[in-house]
Write a protein that holds these residues in place. Sequence first.
Motif, PDB file in Angstrom:
ATOM      1  N   PRO A  68       0.851  -1.199   0.000  1.00  0.00           N
ATOM      2  CA  PRO A  68       0.000   0.000   0.000  1.00  0.00           C
ATOM      3  C   PRO A  68       0.887   1.250   0.000  1.00  0.00           C
ATOM      4  O   PRO A  68       2.117   1.147   0.112  1.00  0.00           O
ATOM      5  N   MET A  69       0.296   2.411  -0.114  1.00  0.00           N
ATOM      6  CA  MET A  69       1.062   3.649  -0.018  1.00  0.00           C
ATOM      7  C   MET A  69       1.730   3.720   1.360  1.00  0.00           C
ATOM      8  O   MET A  69       1.078   3.490   2.393  1.00  0.00           O
ATOM      9  N   HIS A  70       3.013   4.019   1.375  1.00  0.00           N
ATOM     10  CA  HIS A  70       3.748   4.074   2.633  1.00  0.00           C
ATOM     11  C   HIS A  70       4.981   4.949   2.423  1.00  0.00           C
ATOM     12  O   HIS A  70       5.292   5.362   1.306  1.00  0.00           O
ATOM     13  N   VAL A  71       5.702   5.234   3.502  1.00  0.00           N
ATOM     14  CA  VAL A  71       6.925   6.033   3.423  1.00  0.00           C
ATOM     15  C   VAL A  71       8.015   5.351   4.243  1.00  0.00           C
ATOM     16  O   VAL A  71       7.741   4.520   5.115  1.00  0.00           O
ATOM     17  N   HIS A  72       9.260   5.708   3.962  1.00  0.00           N
ATOM     18  CA  HIS A  72      10.418   5.291   4.761  1.00  0.00           C
ATOM     19  C   HIS A  72      11.171   6.544   5.196  1.00  0.00           C
ATOM     20  O   HIS A  72      11.109   7.582   4.520  1.00  0.00           O
ATOM     21  N   ASP A  73      11.902   6.442   6.302  1.00  0.00           N
ATOM     22  CA  ASP A  73      12.759   7.564   6.691  1.00  0.00           C
ATOM     23  C   ASP A  73      14.169   7.380   6.136  1.00  0.00           C
ATOM     24  O   ASP A  73      15.102   8.084   6.533  1.00  0.00           O
ATOM     25  N   THR A  74      14.319   6.433   5.222  1.00  0.00           N
ATOM     26  CA  THR A  74      15.594   6.154   4.576  1.00  0.00           C
ATOM     27  C   THR A  74      15.442   6.253   3.057  1.00  0.00           C
ATOM     28  O   THR A  74      14.326   6.302   2.533  1.00  0.00           O
ATOM     29  N   TRP A  75      16.568   6.244   2.354  1.00  0.00           N
ATOM     30  CA  TRP A  75      16.556   6.062   0.906  1.00  0.00           C
ATOM     31  C   TRP A  75      16.340   4.587   0.598  1.00  0.00           C
ATOM     32  O   TRP A  75      16.903   3.716   1.282  1.00  0.00           O
ATOM     33  N   THR A  76      15.553   4.282  -0.425  1.00  0.00           N
ATOM     34  CA  THR A  76      15.305   2.906  -0.843  1.00  0.00           C
ATOM     35  C   THR A  76      15.986   2.685  -2.182  1.00  0.00           C
ATOM     36  O   THR A  76      15.617   3.288  -3.191  1.00  0.00           O
ATOM     37  N   LEU A  77      17.010   1.821  -2.186  1.00  0.00           N
ATOM     38  CA  LEU A  77      17.768   1.530  -3.405  1.00  0.00           C
ATOM     39  C   LEU A  77      17.411   0.115  -3.847  1.00  0.00           C
ATOM     40  O   LEU A  77      17.734  -0.858  -3.167  1.00  0.00           O
ATOM     41  N   LEU A  78      16.753   0.006  -5.003  1.00  0.00           N
ATOM     42  CA  LEU A  78      16.100  -1.240  -5.413  1.00  0.00           C
ATOM     43  C   LEU A  78      16.614  -1.718  -6.764  1.00  0.00           C
ATOM     44  O   LEU A  78      16.738  -0.936  -7.707  1.00  0.00           O
ATOM     45  N   ILE A  79      16.914  -3.021  -6.844  1.00  0.00           N
ATOM     46  CA  ILE A  79      17.148  -3.664  -8.138  1.00  0.00           C
ATOM     47  C   ILE A  79      16.260  -4.903  -8.204  1.00  0.00           C
ATOM     48  O   ILE A  79      16.016  -5.567  -7.192  1.00  0.00           O
TER      49      ILE A  79
ATOM     50  N   VAL B  32       8.828  10.238   0.993  1.00  0.00           N
ATOM     51  CA  VAL B  32       7.980  10.447  -0.183  1.00  0.00           C
ATOM     52  C   VAL B  32       7.112   9.203  -0.359  1.00  0.00           C
ATOM     53  O   VAL B  32       7.632   8.098  -0.553  1.00  0.00           O
ATOM     54  N   PRO B  33       5.764   9.315  -0.262  1.00  0.00           N
ATOM     55  CA  PRO B  33       4.899   8.129  -0.325  1.00  0.00           C
ATOM     56  C   PRO B  33       5.024   7.390  -1.660  1.00  0.00           C
ATOM     57  O   PRO B  33       5.149   7.997  -2.725  1.00  0.00           O
ATOM     58  N   HIS B  34       4.957   6.068  -1.569  1.00  0.00           N
ATOM     59  CA  HIS B  34       4.974   5.217  -2.757  1.00  0.00           C
ATOM     60  C   HIS B  34       4.324   3.884  -2.411  1.00  0.00           C
ATOM     61  O   HIS B  34       4.163   3.537  -1.246  1.00  0.00           O
ATOM     62  N   ASN B  35       3.917   3.172  -3.435  1.00  0.00           N
ATOM     63  CA  ASN B  35       3.378   1.822  -3.247  1.00  0.00           C
ATOM     64  C   ASN B  35       4.191   0.873  -4.117  1.00  0.00           C
ATOM     65  O   ASN B  35       5.292   1.211  -4.539  1.00  0.00           O
ATOM     66  N   GLY B  36       3.673  -0.319  -4.410  1.00  0.00           N
ATOM     67  CA  GLY B  36       4.418  -1.237  -5.259  1.00  0.00           C
ATOM     68  C   GLY B  36       3.679  -2.547  -5.440  1.00  0.00           C
ATOM     69  O   GLY B  36       3.053  -3.059  -4.513  1.00  0.00           O
ATOM     70  N   SER B  37       3.737  -3.086  -6.658  1.00  0.00           N
ATOM     71  CA  SER B  37       3.121  -4.378  -6.942  1.00  0.00           C
ATOM     72  C   SER B  37       3.789  -4.978  -8.170  1.00  0.00           C
ATOM     73  O   SER B  37       4.515  -4.302  -8.903  1.00  0.00           O
ATOM     74  N   ALA B  38       3.540  -6.256  -8.391  1.00  0.00           N
ATOM     75  CA  ALA B  38       4.133  -6.950  -9.529  1.00  0.00           C
ATOM     76  C   ALA B  38       3.570  -6.398 -10.834  1.00  0.00           C
ATOM     77  O   ALA B  38       2.370  -6.127 -10.947  1.00  0.00           O
ATOM     78  N   ALA B  39       4.458  -6.264 -11.826  1.00  0.00           N
ATOM     79  CA  ALA B  39       4.030  -5.809 -13.151  1.00  0.00           C
ATOM     80  C   ALA B  39       3.950  -6.973 -14.131  1.00  0.00           C
ATOM     81  O   ALA B  39       3.675  -6.763 -15.306  1.00  0.00           O
TER      82      ALA B  39
END
Length: 271
Positions: free
Chosen positions: A35-46, A75-82
């Motif tokens: 769901p939409m959420h935030v982190h207090d860190t940078w998220t580095l994703l591969i 910064v709010p973001h979500n995520g799901s499989a494409a």
Amino acid sequence: MAAIGSPGEEITAWRPRMQGVTEVFHAHFMRHAYPMHVHDTWTLLIVDEGAVRYDLERHERGTPLGTVSLLPPQVPHNGSAATPHGFRKRVLYLEAGTDLLDDSFIGPAVDTPDLADPLLRHRIGQLHSALAQPGDELEAAARLALVGERLRERLRPHLAENHGPRPDRRVAAALRELLDARLVEGIDLTEAASLVHAHPTHLVRSFGAAYGIAPHQYLMARRVDRARRLLLDGRPPGEVATACGFYDQPHLTRHFKRIVGAPPGRYARGA
């Protein structure tokens, strides 16, 4: 290190023993949607398999294979499989507000969170490998410094490190003296940079330019040399590992075999 997951899904997470990285997170998801959420860190994703789609600042984004995604803190973001088969990803959560990525990079990251950069992706993969090996913290710190440098170059090209000070032998020699003096106990890259009065990235690059070897490779080679002498004196591998600064005997074995071509026990028997 924790490993959990539903059938067909896997999650592994741990907190590495180094500054700058608060969590390492590896996951294989088939159906999970964030769901939409935030982190207090940078998220580095591969993403290693499949692809992820997500929304960031009301814009739809995606991570096709080969892309690096950097999501800024708060910064709010979500995520799901494409894709129908889910996705497999590796994530680093990086401390915010540090020299690695300060707050001035949040705006550029919001505008361009997905980076098609094979060199950056390769460096991040190397960093994940180093973080998975206890005892290789100096290597991980050096690789993190290079990852940070590349991220800054991509987000703010005019701040590229290669426009800054050139590598110098004074800095390299000072670091080599530190590594020789701390052969067994080791030294953190941040502490070394503070003692030498140089930025960590400049320290790593100067050492490589001067000696043709990375600082962590130099340290491990010196430790392996010391281990060879102790093994020939008849001391057992487990004792040698501790005496030479390795995390444990498997840590000694991995580096010893890579450099010498045989594991410590076989080397000692052959002698």
